[in-house]
Each structure stands twice: as structure tokens, then as C-alpha cells.
Motif scaffolding. Structure first.
Motif, PDB file in Angstrom:
ATOM      1  N   ASN A   1       0.813  -1.226   0.000  1.00 30.04           N
ATOM      2  CA  ASN A   1       0.000   0.000   0.000  1.00 30.04           C
ATOM      3  C   ASN A   1       0.847   1.278   0.000  1.00 30.04           C
ATOM      4  OD1 ASN A   1      -2.540  -1.420   0.126  1.00 30.04           O
ATOM      5  ND2 ASN A   1      -2.087  -1.822   2.274  1.00 30.04           N
ATOM      6  N   THR A   2       1.908   1.283  -0.805  1.00 28.52           N
ATOM      7  CA  THR A   2       2.764   2.466  -0.885  1.00 28.52           C
ATOM      8  C   THR A   2       2.231   3.499  -1.878  1.00 28.52           C
ATOM      9  OG1 THR A   2       4.139   1.462  -2.622  1.00 28.52           O
ATOM     10  CG2 THR A   2       4.817   1.100  -0.321  1.00 28.52           C
ATOM     11  N   LEU A   3       1.274   3.091  -2.705  1.00 24.62           N
ATOM     12  CA  LEU A   3       0.741   3.962  -3.744  1.00 24.62           C
ATOM     13  C   LEU A   3      -0.724   3.620  -3.953  1.00 24.62           C
ATOM     14  CD1 LEU A   3       1.795   6.111  -5.856  1.00 24.62           C
ATOM     15  CD2 LEU A   3       1.995   4.213  -7.468  1.00 24.62           C
ATOM     16  N   SER A   4      -1.527   4.589  -4.377  1.00 27.42           N
ATOM     17  CA  SER A   4      -2.948   4.347  -4.631  1.00 27.42           C
ATOM     18  C   SER A   4      -3.289   4.684  -6.074  1.00 27.42           C
ATOM     19  CB  SER A   4      -3.817   5.190  -3.694  1.00 27.42           C
ATOM     20  OG  SER A   4      -3.739   6.565  -4.045  1.00 27.42           O
ATOM     21  N   ALA A   5      -4.416   4.155  -6.542  1.00 27.46           N
ATOM     22  CA  ALA A   5      -4.872   4.441  -7.902  1.00 27.46           C
ATOM     23  C   ALA A   5      -5.152   5.931  -8.082  1.00 27.46           C
ATOM     24  CB  ALA A   5      -6.123   3.619  -8.216  1.00 27.46           C
ATOM     25  N   LYS A   6      -5.674   6.588  -7.050  1.00 26.95           N
ATOM     26  CA  LYS A   6      -5.943   8.024  -7.145  1.00 26.95           C
ATOM     27  C   LYS A   6      -4.655   8.816  -7.327  1.00 26.95           C
ATOM     28  CE  LYS A   6     -10.322   8.167  -4.605  1.00 26.95           C
ATOM     29  NZ  LYS A   6     -11.035   8.709  -3.422  1.00 26.95           N
ATOM     30  N   GLN A   7      -3.568   8.374  -6.681  1.00 22.39           N
ATOM     31  CA  GLN A   7      -2.287   9.053  -6.847  1.00 22.39           C
ATOM     32  C   GLN A   7      -1.747   8.860  -8.260  1.00 22.39           C
ATOM     33  OE1 GLN A   7      -0.468   7.116  -3.354  1.00 22.39           O
ATOM     34  NE2 GLN A   7       0.003   9.172  -2.563  1.00 22.39           N
ATOM     35  N   VAL A   8      -1.915   7.659  -8.805  1.00 24.67           N
ATOM     36  CA  VAL A   8      -1.502   7.415 -10.194  1.00 24.67           C
ATOM     37  C   VAL A   8      -2.322   8.281 -11.135  1.00 24.67           C
ATOM     38  CG1 VAL A   8      -1.378   5.708 -12.039  1.00 24.67           C
ATOM     39  CG2 VAL A   8      -0.708   5.071  -9.718  1.00 24.67           C
ATOM     40  N   ALA A   9      -3.635   8.362 -10.877  1.00 22.32           N
ATOM     41  CA  ALA A   9      -4.515   9.182 -11.719  1.00 22.32           C
ATOM     42  C   ALA A   9      -4.063  10.638 -11.719  1.00 22.32           C
ATOM     43  CB  ALA A   9      -5.952   9.074 -11.229  1.00 22.32           C
ATOM     44  N   ALA A  10      -3.651  11.134 -10.553  1.00 26.95           N
ATOM     45  CA  ALA A  10      -3.187  12.517 -10.462  1.00 26.95           C
ATOM     46  C   ALA A  10      -1.929  12.735 -11.295  1.00 26.95           C
ATOM     47  CB  ALA A  10      -2.925  12.880  -8.998  1.00 26.95           C
ATOM     48  N   LYS A  11      -1.072  11.700 -11.403  1.00 27.09           N
ATOM     49  CA  LYS A  11       0.160  11.810 -12.180  1.00 27.09           C
ATOM     50  C   LYS A  11      -0.097  11.706 -13.684  1.00 27.09           C
ATOM     51  CE  LYS A  11       2.965  12.220  -8.684  1.00 27.09           C
ATOM     52  NZ  LYS A  11       3.678  13.499  -8.441  1.00 27.09           N
ATOM     53  N   VAL A  12      -1.050  10.870 -14.074  1.00 28.59           N
ATOM     54  CA  VAL A  12      -1.229  10.627 -15.508  1.00 28.59           C
ATOM     55  C   VAL A  12      -2.269  11.541 -16.151  1.00 28.59           C
ATOM     56  CG1 VAL A  12      -0.523   8.227 -15.278  1.00 28.59           C
ATOM     57  CG2 VAL A  12      -2.950   8.779 -15.247  1.00 28.59           C
ATOM     58  N   GLU A  13      -3.128  12.180 -15.363  1.00 28.66           N
ATOM     59  CA  GLU A  13      -4.160  13.028 -15.980  1.00 28.66           C
ATOM     60  C   GLU A  13      -3.559  14.155 -16.815  1.00 28.66           C
ATOM     61  OE1 GLU A  13      -8.470  15.076 -15.011  1.00 28.66           O
ATOM     62  OE2 GLU A  13      -7.202  14.401 -13.345  1.00 28.66           O
ATOM     63  N   PRO A  14      -2.570  14.919 -16.293  1.00 27.03           N
ATOM     64  CA  PRO A  14      -1.960  15.945 -17.157  1.00 27.03           C
ATOM     65  C   PRO A  14      -1.288  15.341 -18.383  1.00 27.03           C
ATOM     66  CG  PRO A  14      -1.355  16.276 -14.849  1.00 27.03           C
ATOM     67  CD  PRO A  14      -1.984  14.927 -14.933  1.00 27.03           C
ATOM     68  N   LEU A  15      -0.724  14.156 -18.217  1.00 35.34           N
ATOM     69  CA  LEU A  15      -0.077  13.460 -19.330  1.00 35.34           C
ATOM     70  C   LEU A  15      -1.095  13.113 -20.409  1.00 35.34           C
ATOM     71  CD1 LEU A  15       2.676  11.885 -20.125  1.00 35.34           C
ATOM     72  CD2 LEU A  15       1.459   9.896 -19.275  1.00 35.34           C
ATOM     73  N   LEU A  16      -2.242  12.561 -20.004  1.00 34.20           N
ATOM     74  CA  LEU A  16      -3.261  12.165 -20.964  1.00 34.20           C
ATOM     75  C   LEU A  16      -3.844  13.381 -21.675  1.00 34.20           C
ATOM     76  CD1 LEU A  16      -5.093   9.450 -18.827  1.00 34.20           C
ATOM     77  CD2 LEU A  16      -3.439   9.088 -20.661  1.00 34.20           C
ATOM     78  N   ASP A  17      -3.975  14.476 -20.948  1.00 34.38           N
ATOM     79  CA  ASP A  17      -4.483  15.700 -21.573  1.00 34.38           C
ATOM     80  C   ASP A  17      -3.499  16.193 -22.627  1.00 34.38           C
ATOM     81  OD1 ASP A  17      -6.422  17.849 -21.767  1.00 34.38           O
ATOM     82  OD2 ASP A  17      -4.902  19.111 -20.825  1.00 34.38           O
ATOM     83  N   ALA A  18      -2.202  16.130 -22.311  1.00 30.70           N
ATOM     84  CA  ALA A  18      -1.179  16.535 -23.285  1.00 30.70           C
ATOM     85  C   ALA A  18      -1.189  15.602 -24.489  1.00 30.70           C
ATOM     86  CB  ALA A  18       0.194  16.543 -22.621  1.00 30.70           C
ATOM     87  N   GLN A  19      -1.371  14.293 -24.257  1.00 31.63           N
ATOM     88  CA  GLN A  19      -1.423  13.351 -25.375  1.00 31.63           C
ATOM     89  C   GLN A  19      -2.638  13.602 -26.250  1.00 31.63           C
ATOM     90  OE1 GLN A  19      -0.707   9.802 -22.795  1.00 31.63           O
ATOM     91  NE2 GLN A  19       0.852   9.295 -24.304  1.00 31.63           N
ATOM     92  N   ARG A  20      -3.753  13.933 -25.614  1.00 27.49           N
ATOM     93  CA  ARG A  20      -4.957  14.260 -26.380  1.00 27.49           C
ATOM     94  C   ARG A  20      -4.678  15.445 -27.310  1.00 27.49           C
ATOM     95  NH1 ARG A  20      -8.683  18.044 -25.710  1.00 27.49           N
ATOM     96  NH2 ARG A  20      -7.869  18.623 -23.654  1.00 27.49           N
ATOM     97  N   LYS A  21      -4.017  16.490 -26.785  1.00 27.25           N
ATOM     98  CA  LYS A  21      -3.681  17.648 -27.604  1.00 27.25           C
ATOM     99  C   LYS A  21      -2.688  17.266 -28.701  1.00 27.25           C
ATOM    100  CE  LYS A  21      -4.308  20.834 -23.710  1.00 27.25           C
ATOM    101  NZ  LYS A  21      -3.594  21.664 -22.706  1.00 27.25           N
TER     102      LYS A  21
END
Length: 615
Positions: A221-241
């Protein structure tokens, strides 16, 4: 309860899904890391059929022979009477009297934890794990077979699960009680849709019209899905653009397993058309931040290649007699380039970091791979003669993508690059239309209306001319200044020149070019396997941690002691202790790529066009 479930499965033997296949798996019934599987058949017209388990799957570029993990394969008629079965080879079973066939039953070993199964260890993201009550990593190609000629038949997959586990896949499922049902249009679609069962830890992101689901398993339990989501959301938005403002999928799944026990020698991920499966070292959000970004950026971009752009070899992939495409520069190389280019364009990282990546890829390419092998030839022979050259797709392949982007920008006065090229290719072909492998280069010349592109491919992709990295840098007003030196602490070798010996689970020196001045002073040799450094173990589990610890505290002149296992003439190993005073080494700076002091207006314009956030 188990007997009742088995009785239910027997009764369901005649159930079919639209004249397709109906498969049942019970995750509650795991014995010796094996799953029991029943596959119910539609009526068969042929007297004899062949059931196959994959030899290879797309994206792996290795013959894994998944059939070796299958045991106790049996076939039955409607009355439960056994039918003749002949095992033709490790991956294929011939069933006689197939017109009477109702179902087959067999058991599947997991690949992560079955040392008794001989052969090449399967990279975890391409394998399976059956960890009772905790984690089921189900790459469906590891447990499910297909009938020759019936790969396009529909499949209903029903999985009975412990109530505290949640199943996540790019395939949507319906749930009744503890039974999840997944529907796939074909075997190819099912294989392209891994499923992960673990205690509930999921997060959802809506990116325009695309639903992104993240499922994470962290043993401590060193990491959560919500923490991963916070890291990848800006990435996915940039990929969308980067892809023109819209993603080409309606649903995408990130399946992430963190591990504190490295088994196969490497971490990483495997891409699928609408999902990706990750096997990463356990750590917290800060420790894994850039790793998650880099790996997710690469794998997510595979929604373009091979989902929307692929050759016939990929579009009609043969799981047992595959033909390899010559265009790994496109599938992997251009994808790797775009993953880094996009992050710099949309300020998720710096341009200085981007050029450090370019420098590292060139240095790794020069040190580890054979420059004489044309990239197209390596691609076509990646399962055989040039298997050891595959890693160059992430080095030279990415550099080809970068050079191609600059070339296209030059030819179009800055208006057109690889982003536009990939968008046009996706419109020309698409998920259900493949290009002919031998015709892609000419198709790109016609599409771009750039005849000079023909020479680019001939020289650097189909040929073996050295990539003109210095010239490409000059075009955008940069230079590679090898006079810039830096002093670093080194254990005697370049980690990029190491490999893992699976039999001993030790890292070893793969090439002489990996040994630097400190290593020469120690007397380090090619094929030496590492045991300890200054008394601390540097096996696979402790390599990075203890290496970092020693290099942080050691000072110039301190005694440096490296224990290695050296292969001897009898076929075994001799333990050798290497000692030498520690001396930092001087090397070309990791930031040797720098802008020119006085770039020309033409260089500045091309640089601006290439770096501009909007295509």
C-alpha cells in the motif's frame, strides 16, 4: 461449494454465446497456482479440429510458447464422455470426433511463479499471476486457446471471483453475484484485453469522450490508484492535444501491479489497443512519478500504433507462425519519440531533459547495438537472428522518429511533422485496414508529397548509414559539445551495458564497452556476474539500493571491493574479489547537447516550429 460450482459448469456445457465459445474460470478454486478452465464449444462440422495456445503475442517479440503452462488437457462430449486428444507439440492439441465435442477442460499454471516449467522466463506484463485471494493478473493469451480457423468466433468469458476482489479490463463486464461476464467479438479482441483482479483500488478519469480507468495493486500500500490518476491526468491531456484534440478510443484501462520482488530481471509494461499492463517496482508517488509518466506515455501512444496504423502482419497476426513486420521503427521507435517529445512540448518536462534523453539514447545505441544491421532487417528477423538487437527500437528507433520529425518540418517550412503524418496515416488506414509491409515507404512519400523522404528511409531505416545526430541538432540551432566533461562516481561499469543471467539471477557485464577506467583498474571482465560491493549484496533485489548507498559515501582513495562470479573452464563459476582505490571518472557531460550561441534565423524558426505546443 466447490462440488456445486463444478456441477453448474457441467450443466452449462451446452450454453453458447451466439454460436461462439463460452469459457468459465473459477478464481476461488486455485490449487498449486493453477486455474481450472472449461471451454464450451459451438457445434463443430469438422471431424477433427486443432486447439492452439499462442507461441507469441503482439508486442512481445519473443517466442514464449504459452502452451507449456497448460496441463491435463481433455475433451468431452455432451454426456461427459472423453474424446480422443493428441498433443501435437507444446502449443497444439488435435481433437478427433470433433462433431461430438461439447467442451474441453484443462488447467493453467501461472507464469510468474512456476519455476518447474522449463524455458524462457516470460516478461511479467505478458504473463499471468494467480495469487489466491489477493491478485489475479490475467493476460488471457496465457490461459485461453483458440481453434484453427475459428479465431473470429465470439467469446463469452465468465469468471467466478472472491467477493472482495474487483475485476478491471478495457472490456466492460456485467456482474451477477460473484460472477463477472465479459463479451469479446473474437479471440484477438479477448487476447488484446487483459483483466486484473485485486482488492478494490481504482480511479476513473474522463478525458473528453474517453473513459480512463486505473486499477492498482500495491502489496504494501505504498501507492494508490488516485495518486496514479493525479500523475497521468496531465499526461493524458497533453497526449490528447498532441493527437489533435481527440483520443481514438472510448474506453482505456491502465492495469498496474507494483512488486517488491523482482523475478524476471526487468520491470516494464505491455501495450494493448485499449489498455496497458504494468509491472513496476513498489514505491511512493514521488519515487515513481517520472517512471509512471515515461512508461504510461509510451504505452498509451500505442492507441495510434498498432491500433490505428499497422501492417497486414499485425492486423492478421498469427499466434503460432508469426511473420514480423519491417516497421518496428514506426510501432515502437516513433511511439517512444512521441512520448518524450509530447512531454517537453506541453511542459510536463523540460527541453533540457528531452535533449538528455536524446544523448542517452545515442550513447546506448552506440555501446550496445550493431550499427551495421538495417532497421528493417532487424525488425523482420527480431525473433531469430537479430533477437538481441530488439532493444534498439527504444534507442535508434526513437532517434529515427526525431530525425524524421525534423526532416518533415524542414521540407514543409515548419508546417508538417510526424504528428500530422500519423494523423493522416490513421485516417488512411485505421483499426480494420492494414497496409502492405513493402509499400509503406512509398505510401508515405505519396501522402506527404515529399520525394526526398524516399532517400531518408533508404539511408537510415532500410539502410545502415549512421544517423546524422550532429547535423539534426544543427538544424535547430543546437550542438553536441564533447568538450564538456563531468566527474562522476562509477562502480566500474556503465549500467546500460549490463544484462541479467536468469539461471543465477545476477547482473553481469555484457560487453567490453561497458567497462570504464575504474572497472579496468579493478580488473573487471566481460561475463563477470556481480555478487557484492564493499560487502553489501548486489543481487537483483538489492542492486540499485546498495549500489546507490555505496556510491553516496565512498570518497576518492577509499578501497573499492567488488566480488564477482567469473565463469570458469569447467562450466561453473569462480568467486573473485577485485580491489582498487576508488577514483571518480571523467566523462562527457550528460548535458553535452546545448544551444548554439549565435543560431541563424532559419535555425530559430525550425526550432520554434518543432517545439511549438500546437501542431
Amino acid at each position: 461449494m466447490q462440488k456445486f460450482i463444478l456441477a453448474c459448469l457441467l450443466c452449462m456445457g451446452t450454453t453458447v454465446f451466439g454460436q461462439g465459445f463460452n469459457v468459465q474460470i473459477n478464481l476461488k478454486d486455485v490449487t498449486e497456482d493453477r486455474l481450472k478452465i472449461q471451454m464450451n464449444f459451438p457445434p463443430q462440422k469438422q471431424k477433427s479440429i486443432q486447439v492452439n495456445f499462442p507461441k507469441i503475442v503482439p508486442g512481445t517479440y519473443a517466442n514464449y510458447d504459452y502452451g507449456r503452462y497448460i496441463v491435463n488437457f481433455q475433451a468431452f462430449d455432451q454426456q461427459g464422455k472423453s474424446l480422443p486428444v493428441t498433443k501435437k507439440n507444446v502449443n497444439q492439441y488435435q481433437i478427433s470426433d470433433a462433431t461430438k465435442l461439447a467442451y474441453v477442460r484443462y488447467e493453467a499454471n501461472d507464469t510468474w511463479d512456476s519455476p518447474e516449467v522449463k524455458g524462457e522466463y516470460i516478461f511479467e506484463p505478458a504473463g499471468s499471476n494467480f495469487q489466491k485471494d489477493t491478485l489475479f493478473a490475467l493476460n488471457t493469451h496465457t490461459i485461453l486457446g483458440y481453434v484453427s480457423g475459428q479465431e473470429k468466433q465470439r467469446i463469452k468469458l465468465q469468471i467466478e471471483k472472491p467477493s472482495h476482489l474487483v475485476g478491471v479490463s478495457s472490456l466492460k463486464n456485467t456482474t451477477q453475484g460473484d460472477v463477472d461476464t465479459y463479451l469479446a467479438a473474437s479471440y484477438q479482441e479477448l487476447v488484446d484485453s487483459p483483466i486484473m483482479y485485486s482488492p478494490a483500488d481504482t480511479a476513473k478519469i474522463m478525458m473528453g469522450e474517453t473513459e480512463i480507468i486505473i486499477s492498482l495493486y500495491s502489496p504494501n500500500n505504498t501507492l494508490s490508484a488516485k495518486q496514479v490518476a493525479a500523475k497521468v491526468e496531465p499526461l493524458l491531456d497533453a497526449q490528447r492535444k498532441y493527437l489533435g484534440g481527440k483520443l481514438p478510443v472510448k474506453r482505456y484501462a491502465f492495469l498496474v501491479v507494483l512488486s517488491d520482488n523482482l523475478k524476471g530481471g526487468s520491470y516494464g509494461a505491455l501495450e494493448h489497443a485499449q489498455s496497458s499492463f504494468y509491472y513496476l517496482p513498489e514505491g511512493n508517488a514521488d519515487q515513481l512519478s517520472q517512471t509512471i509518466r515515461d512508461v504510461c506515455a509510451h504505452e498509451f501512444f500505442h492507441i495510434v500504433t498498432p491500433l490505428s496504423i499497422h501492417s497486414e502482419e499485425i492486423g492478421s497476426f498469427d499466434f503460432n507462425e508469426p511473420k514480423m513486420s519491417q516497421h518496428l521503427w514506426l510501432y515502437e521507435g516513433l511511439t517512444e519519440y512521441a512520448a518524450h517529445h509530447m512531454q517537453a512540448k506541453y511542459e510536463l518536462t523540460t527541453w533540457n531533459d528531452f535533449f538528455k534523453t536524446i544523448q542517452e539514447k545515442k550513447e546506448t545505441m552506440d555501446m550496445q547495438y550493431d550499427a551495421k544491421v538495417p532497421f528493417t532487417v532487424m525488425s523482420q528477423q527480431v525473433l531469430g537472428k537479430h533477437k538481441e538487437q530488439y532493444g534498439n527500437v527504444y534507442q535508434k528507433g526513437a532517434l529515427i522518429g526525431w530525425g524524421l520529425d525534423l526532416f518533415l518540418r524542414q521540407q514543409s517550412n515548419g508546417a508538417y511533422g510526424t504528428q500530422q503524418m500519423m494523423t493522416e496515416l490513421a485516417k488512411t488506414y485505421g483499426p480494420n485496414k492494414s497496409f502492405k509491409d513493402d509499400e509503406l515507404f512509398e505510401a508515405l512519400v505519396r501522402m506527404t508529397k515529399m520525394p526526398a523522404l524516399r532517400d531518408f528511409f533508404k539511408q537510415y531505416v532500410a539502410g545502415n548509414e549512421a544517423l546524422p545526430i550532429d547535423a539534426w541538432l544543427q538544424h535547430i540551432g543546437y550542438t553536441w559539445d564533447t568538450t564538456q566533461k563531468e566527474e562522476i562516481k562509477s562502480p566500474g561499469f556503465d549500467p546500460q551495458g549490463l544484462a541479467i543471467k536468469m539461471e543465477t539471477k545476477r547482473a553481469y557485464v555484457e560487453s567490453k564497452s561497458a567497462i570504464n577506467a575504474q572497472g579496468e583498474a579493478l580488473g573487471l571482465q566481460v561475463k563477470d556476474e556481480f555478487i557484492s560491493l564493499n560487502g553489501l549484496p548486489i543481487d537483483m533485489e538489492n542492486f540499485g539500493k546498495n549500489m546507490k548507498k555505496i556510491l553516496q559515501i565512498i570518497q576518492r582513495g577509499d578501497m573499492f571491493t567488488l566480488e564477482v562470479a567469473r565463469p570458469n573452464e569447467s562450466g561453473g563459476y569462480t568467486s573473485v574479489t577485485l580491489k582498487a582505490p576508488f577514483t571518480p571518472i571523467s566523462q562527457v557531460s550528460k548535458s553535452a547537447i546545448r544551444p548554439l550561441l549565435y543560431p541563424t534565423p532559419e535555425q530559430l524558426k525550425l526550432r520554434a516550429d518543432w517545439m511549438r505546443a500546437n501542431p
